[in-house]
Scaffold this motif. Structure first.
Motif, PDB file in Angstrom:
ATOM      1  N   ASP A  59       0.811  -1.219   0.000  1.00 48.81           N
ATOM      2  CA  ASP A  59       0.000   0.000   0.000  1.00 48.81           C
ATOM      3  C   ASP A  59       0.849   1.275   0.000  1.00 48.81           C
ATOM      4  OD1 ASP A  59       0.935   0.122   2.602  1.00 48.81           O
ATOM      5  OD2 ASP A  59      -1.040   0.076   3.542  1.00 48.81           O
ATOM      6  N   GLY A  60       2.175   1.134  -0.182  1.00 53.09           N
ATOM      7  CA  GLY A  60       3.053   2.295  -0.281  1.00 53.09           C
ATOM      8  C   GLY A  60       3.672   2.743   1.025  1.00 53.09           C
ATOM      9  N   GLY A  61       3.380   2.053   2.113  1.00 56.57           N
ATOM     10  CA  GLY A  61       3.960   2.401   3.406  1.00 56.57           C
ATOM     11  C   GLY A  61       5.424   1.989   3.497  1.00 56.57           C
ATOM     12  N   PHE A  62       6.093   2.491   4.531  1.00 60.28           N
ATOM     13  CA  PHE A  62       7.490   2.150   4.775  1.00 60.28           C
ATOM     14  C   PHE A  62       7.624   1.356   6.067  1.00 60.28           C
ATOM     15  CE2 PHE A  62       8.212   5.763   1.968  1.00 60.28           C
ATOM     16  CZ  PHE A  62       9.297   5.336   1.208  1.00 60.28           C
ATOM     17  N   VAL A  63       8.585   0.434   6.066  1.00 63.93           N
ATOM     18  CA  VAL A  63       8.966  -0.319   7.258  1.00 63.93           C
ATOM     19  C   VAL A  63      10.485  -0.198   7.376  1.00 63.93           C
ATOM     20  CG1 VAL A  63       9.054  -2.587   8.374  1.00 63.93           C
ATOM     21  CG2 VAL A  63       7.047  -1.950   7.005  1.00 63.93           C
ATOM     22  N   LEU A  64      10.960   0.228   8.542  1.00 66.82           N
ATOM     23  CA  LEU A  64      12.393   0.296   8.812  1.00 66.82           C
ATOM     24  C   LEU A  64      12.757  -0.846   9.749  1.00 66.82           C
ATOM     25  CD1 LEU A  64      12.746   4.134   9.541  1.00 66.82           C
ATOM     26  CD2 LEU A  64      13.055   2.926   7.364  1.00 66.82           C
ATOM     27  N   ALA A  65      13.799  -1.577   9.406  1.00 66.60           N
ATOM     28  CA  ALA A  65      14.281  -2.681  10.240  1.00 66.60           C
ATOM     29  C   ALA A  65      15.703  -2.359  10.679  1.00 66.60           C
ATOM     30  CB  ALA A  65      14.258  -3.986   9.454  1.00 66.60           C
ATOM     31  N   ALA A  66      15.929  -2.249  11.987  1.00 70.20           N
ATOM     32  CA  ALA A  66      17.254  -1.942  12.518  1.00 70.20           C
ATOM     33  C   ALA A  66      17.774  -3.164  13.266  1.00 70.20           C
ATOM     34  CB  ALA A  66      17.189  -0.738  13.450  1.00 70.20           C
ATOM     35  N   LEU A  67      19.000  -3.552  12.934  1.00 72.57           N
ATOM     36  CA  LEU A  67      19.601  -4.726  13.544  1.00 72.57           C
ATOM     37  C   LEU A  67      21.120  -4.618  13.478  1.00 72.57           C
ATOM     38  CD1 LEU A  67      19.321  -7.689  11.057  1.00 72.57           C
ATOM     39  CD2 LEU A  67      18.439  -5.464  10.510  1.00 72.57           C
ATOM     40  N   PRO A  68      21.818  -5.441  14.271  1.00 69.47           N
ATOM     41  CA  PRO A  68      23.276  -5.426  14.184  1.00 69.47           C
ATOM     42  C   PRO A  68      23.710  -5.680  12.746  1.00 69.47           C
ATOM     43  CG  PRO A  68      22.567  -6.699  16.081  1.00 69.47           C
ATOM     44  CD  PRO A  68      21.334  -6.391  15.274  1.00 69.47           C
ATOM     45  N   VAL A  69      24.807  -5.045  12.343  1.00 69.13           N
ATOM     46  CA  VAL A  69      25.236  -5.092  10.949  1.00 69.13           C
ATOM     47  C   VAL A  69      25.497  -6.510  10.446  1.00 69.13           C
ATOM     48  CG1 VAL A  69      27.720  -4.790  11.328  1.00 69.13           C
ATOM     49  CG2 VAL A  69      26.659  -3.829   9.268  1.00 69.13           C
ATOM     50  N   THR A  70      25.839  -7.432  11.324  1.00 67.91           N
ATOM     51  CA  THR A  70      26.108  -8.805  10.903  1.00 67.91           C
ATOM     52  C   THR A  70      24.834  -9.647  10.770  1.00 67.91           C
ATOM     53  OG1 THR A  70      26.472  -9.423  13.201  1.00 67.91           O
ATOM     54  CG2 THR A  70      28.430  -8.859  11.895  1.00 67.91           C
ATOM     55  N   GLY A  71      23.696  -9.107  11.227  1.00 67.03           N
ATOM     56  CA  GLY A  71      22.444  -9.865  11.174  1.00 67.03           C
ATOM     57  C   GLY A  71      21.838  -9.861   9.781  1.00 67.03           C
ATOM     58  N   ARG A  72      21.026 -10.878   9.531  1.00 67.37           N
ATOM     59  CA  ARG A  72      20.266 -10.953   8.274  1.00 67.37           C
ATOM     60  C   ARG A  72      18.797 -10.945   8.635  1.00 67.37           C
ATOM     61  NH1 ARG A  72      22.247 -14.401   3.539  1.00 67.37           N
ATOM     62  NH2 ARG A  72      20.004 -14.614   3.555  1.00 67.37           N
ATOM     63  N   VAL A  73      18.028 -10.104   7.978  1.00 69.16           N
ATOM     64  CA  VAL A  73      16.608  -9.988   8.284  1.00 69.16           C
ATOM     65  C   VAL A  73      15.853 -11.218   7.807  1.00 69.16           C
ATOM     66  CG1 VAL A  73      14.487  -8.724   7.746  1.00 69.16           C
ATOM     67  CG2 VAL A  73      16.576  -7.477   8.209  1.00 69.16           C
ATOM     68  N   ASN A  74      15.067 -11.777   8.702  1.00 66.25           N
ATOM     69  CA  ASN A  74      14.128 -12.826   8.347  1.00 66.25           C
ATOM     70  C   ASN A  74      12.851 -12.097   7.907  1.00 66.25           C
ATOM     71  OD1 ASN A  74      11.709 -14.517   8.922  1.00 66.25           O
ATOM     72  ND2 ASN A  74      13.264 -16.041   9.433  1.00 66.25           N
ATOM     73  N   TYR A  75      12.557 -12.139   6.609  1.00 64.41           N
ATOM     74  CA  TYR A  75      11.442 -11.370   6.061  1.00 64.41           C
ATOM     75  C   TYR A  75      10.101 -11.753   6.687  1.00 64.41           C
ATOM     76  CZ  TYR A  75      14.127  -9.073   2.349  1.00 64.41           C
ATOM     77  OH  TYR A  75      15.000  -8.275   1.658  1.00 64.41           O
ATOM     78  N   GLY A  76       9.901 -13.020   6.963  1.00 59.69           N
ATOM     79  CA  GLY A  76       8.646 -13.454   7.575  1.00 59.69           C
ATOM     80  C   GLY A  76       8.455 -12.837   8.952  1.00 59.69           C
ATOM     81  N   ARG A  77       9.500 -12.837   9.761  1.00 64.13           N
ATOM     82  CA  ARG A  77       9.413 -12.240  11.099  1.00 64.13           C
ATOM     83  C   ARG A  77       9.178 -10.740  11.007  1.00 64.13           C
ATOM     84  NH1 ARG A  77      14.706 -15.143  13.719  1.00 64.13           N
ATOM     85  NH2 ARG A  77      13.917 -17.281  13.651  1.00 64.13           N
ATOM     86  N   LEU A  78       9.876 -10.085  10.080  1.00 68.10           N
ATOM     87  CA  LEU A  78       9.706  -8.647   9.913  1.00 68.10           C
ATOM     88  C   LEU A  78       8.270  -8.330   9.479  1.00 68.10           C
ATOM     89  CD1 LEU A  78      10.757  -5.741   9.831  1.00 68.10           C
ATOM     90  CD2 LEU A  78      11.504  -6.192   7.470  1.00 68.10           C
ATOM     91  N   ALA A  79       7.764  -9.076   8.518  1.00 67.70           N
ATOM     92  CA  ALA A  79       6.393  -8.845   8.036  1.00 67.70           C
ATOM     93  C   ALA A  79       5.396  -9.008   9.181  1.00 67.70           C
ATOM     94  CB  ALA A  79       6.075  -9.796   6.891  1.00 67.70           C
ATOM     95  N   ARG A  80       5.541 -10.061   9.985  1.00 68.59           N
ATOM     96  CA  ARG A  80       4.637 -10.269  11.123  1.00 68.59           C
ATOM     97  C   ARG A  80       4.721  -9.095  12.095  1.00 68.59           C
ATOM     98  NH1 ARG A  80       6.123 -15.383  10.307  1.00 68.59           N
ATOM     99  NH2 ARG A  80       7.780 -15.435  11.873  1.00 68.59           N
ATOM    100  N   ALA A  81       5.951  -8.659  12.413  1.00 72.26           N
ATOM    101  CA  ALA A  81       6.134  -7.539  13.349  1.00 72.26           C
ATOM    102  C   ALA A  81       5.519  -6.251  12.803  1.00 72.26           C
ATOM    103  CB  ALA A  81       7.626  -7.327  13.628  1.00 72.26           C
ATOM    104  N   ALA A  82       5.577  -6.079  11.480  1.00 65.93           N
ATOM    105  CA  ALA A  82       5.041  -4.870  10.845  1.00 65.93           C
ATOM    106  C   ALA A  82       3.541  -4.967  10.580  1.00 65.93           C
ATOM    107  CB  ALA A  82       5.781  -4.607   9.531  1.00 65.93           C
ATOM    108  N   GLY A  83       2.980  -6.153  10.784  1.00 62.96           N
ATOM    109  CA  GLY A  83       1.544  -6.330  10.582  1.00 62.96           C
ATOM    110  C   GLY A  83       1.126  -6.412   9.128  1.00 62.96           C
ATOM    111  N   VAL A  84       2.033  -6.931   8.275  1.00 68.58           N
ATOM    112  CA  VAL A  84       1.703  -7.097   6.858  1.00 68.58           C
ATOM    113  C   VAL A  84       2.045  -8.522   6.430  1.00 68.58           C
ATOM    114  CG1 VAL A  84       2.085  -4.661   6.289  1.00 68.58           C
ATOM    115  CG2 VAL A  84       3.959  -6.284   6.017  1.00 68.58           C
ATOM    116  N   SER A  85       1.482  -8.914   5.306  1.00 71.79           N
ATOM    117  CA  SER A  85       1.791 -10.224   4.763  1.00 71.79           C
ATOM    118  C   SER A  85       3.192 -10.178   4.134  1.00 71.79           C
ATOM    119  CB  SER A  85       0.719 -10.581   3.731  1.00 71.79           C
ATOM    120  OG  SER A  85       1.261 -11.070   2.557  1.00 71.79           O
ATOM    121  N   ARG A  86       3.917 -11.265   4.202  1.00 73.64           N
ATOM    122  CA  ARG A  86       5.264 -11.337   3.623  1.00 73.64           C
ATOM    123  C   ARG A  86       5.215 -11.020   2.129  1.00 73.64           C
ATOM    124  NH1 ARG A  86       8.913 -10.591   1.086  1.00 73.64           N
ATOM    125  NH2 ARG A  86      10.763 -11.823   0.733  1.00 73.64           N
ATOM    126  N   ALA A  87       4.175 -11.437   1.457  1.00 72.10           N
ATOM    127  CA  ALA A  87       4.047 -11.198   0.018  1.00 72.10           C
ATOM    128  C   ALA A  87       3.869  -9.714  -0.310  1.00 72.10           C
ATOM    129  CB  ALA A  87       2.863 -11.989  -0.535  1.00 72.10           C
TER     130      ALA A  87
END
Length: 161
Positions: A59-87
């Motif tokens: 829908d055009g919104g933004f999500v910012l994910a902040a994590l230690p530089v060595t980390g890799r974002v798990n998209y599914g976890r981020l989507a759940r935390a942001a309240g959106v579907s991974r797709a």
């Protein structure tokens, strides 16, 4: 008769920090992008580097994910935390960062726009002093993680794989 005021542009992350009275310092440097540049060009240790990844929702919104530089974002976890579907979540294009008052290489977890969802990895709560984006690729913010968390008010979730 006066002209209508121009709409104000979004504040840069540094302006947001200043306006909030949060203690921080800024390192001016050559433009950097990524962990290797931060370590080799600035001499910063990996343990203190906080990266911010910028995502867009369908829908055009933004999500910012902040994590230690060595980390890799798990998209599914981020989507759940942001309240959106991974797709419905994709990484933002470099040109879209300007809508947040940022540029590539300078993404920051500090943002002036009210509807941006910000999610911090749980590891950030244990980081102490961190170095993060200022909005510009040639400036880095040095700040206590606790001050950053207090100002931003992020959702805090386990984001790393």
């Amino acid at each position: 008769m006066s002209q209508p005021a121009e709409p104000t542009s979004v504040l840069s992350p540094e302006e947001v920090l200043r306006k909030a009275g949060v203690p921080f310092t800024v390192l001016d440097h050559v433009p950097i992008v990524g962990q290797e540049d931060a370590e080799t060009k600035l001499g910063l240790t990996t343990e203190q580097l906080l990266k911010t990844m910028v995502f867009r929702t369908a829908d055009g919104g933004f999500v910012l994910a902040a994590l230690p530089v060595t980390g890799r974002v798990n998209y599914g976890r981020l989507a759940r935390a942001a309240g959106v579907s991974r797709a419905k979540l994709r990484q933002a294009e470099p040109g879209e960062l300007s809508l947040l008052g940022m540029e590539p290489g300078g993404a920051s977890p500090v943002c002036d726009l009210p509807d941006v969802v910000t999610v911090f990895d749980t590891a950030v709560t244990r980081m102490g002093i961190v170095y993060c984006g200022s909005g510009r690729a040639d400036r880095t913010v040095r700040i206590e993680a606790a001050h950053l968390i207090e100002l931003v008010g992020p959702k805090i979730e386990e984001l790393s794989q």
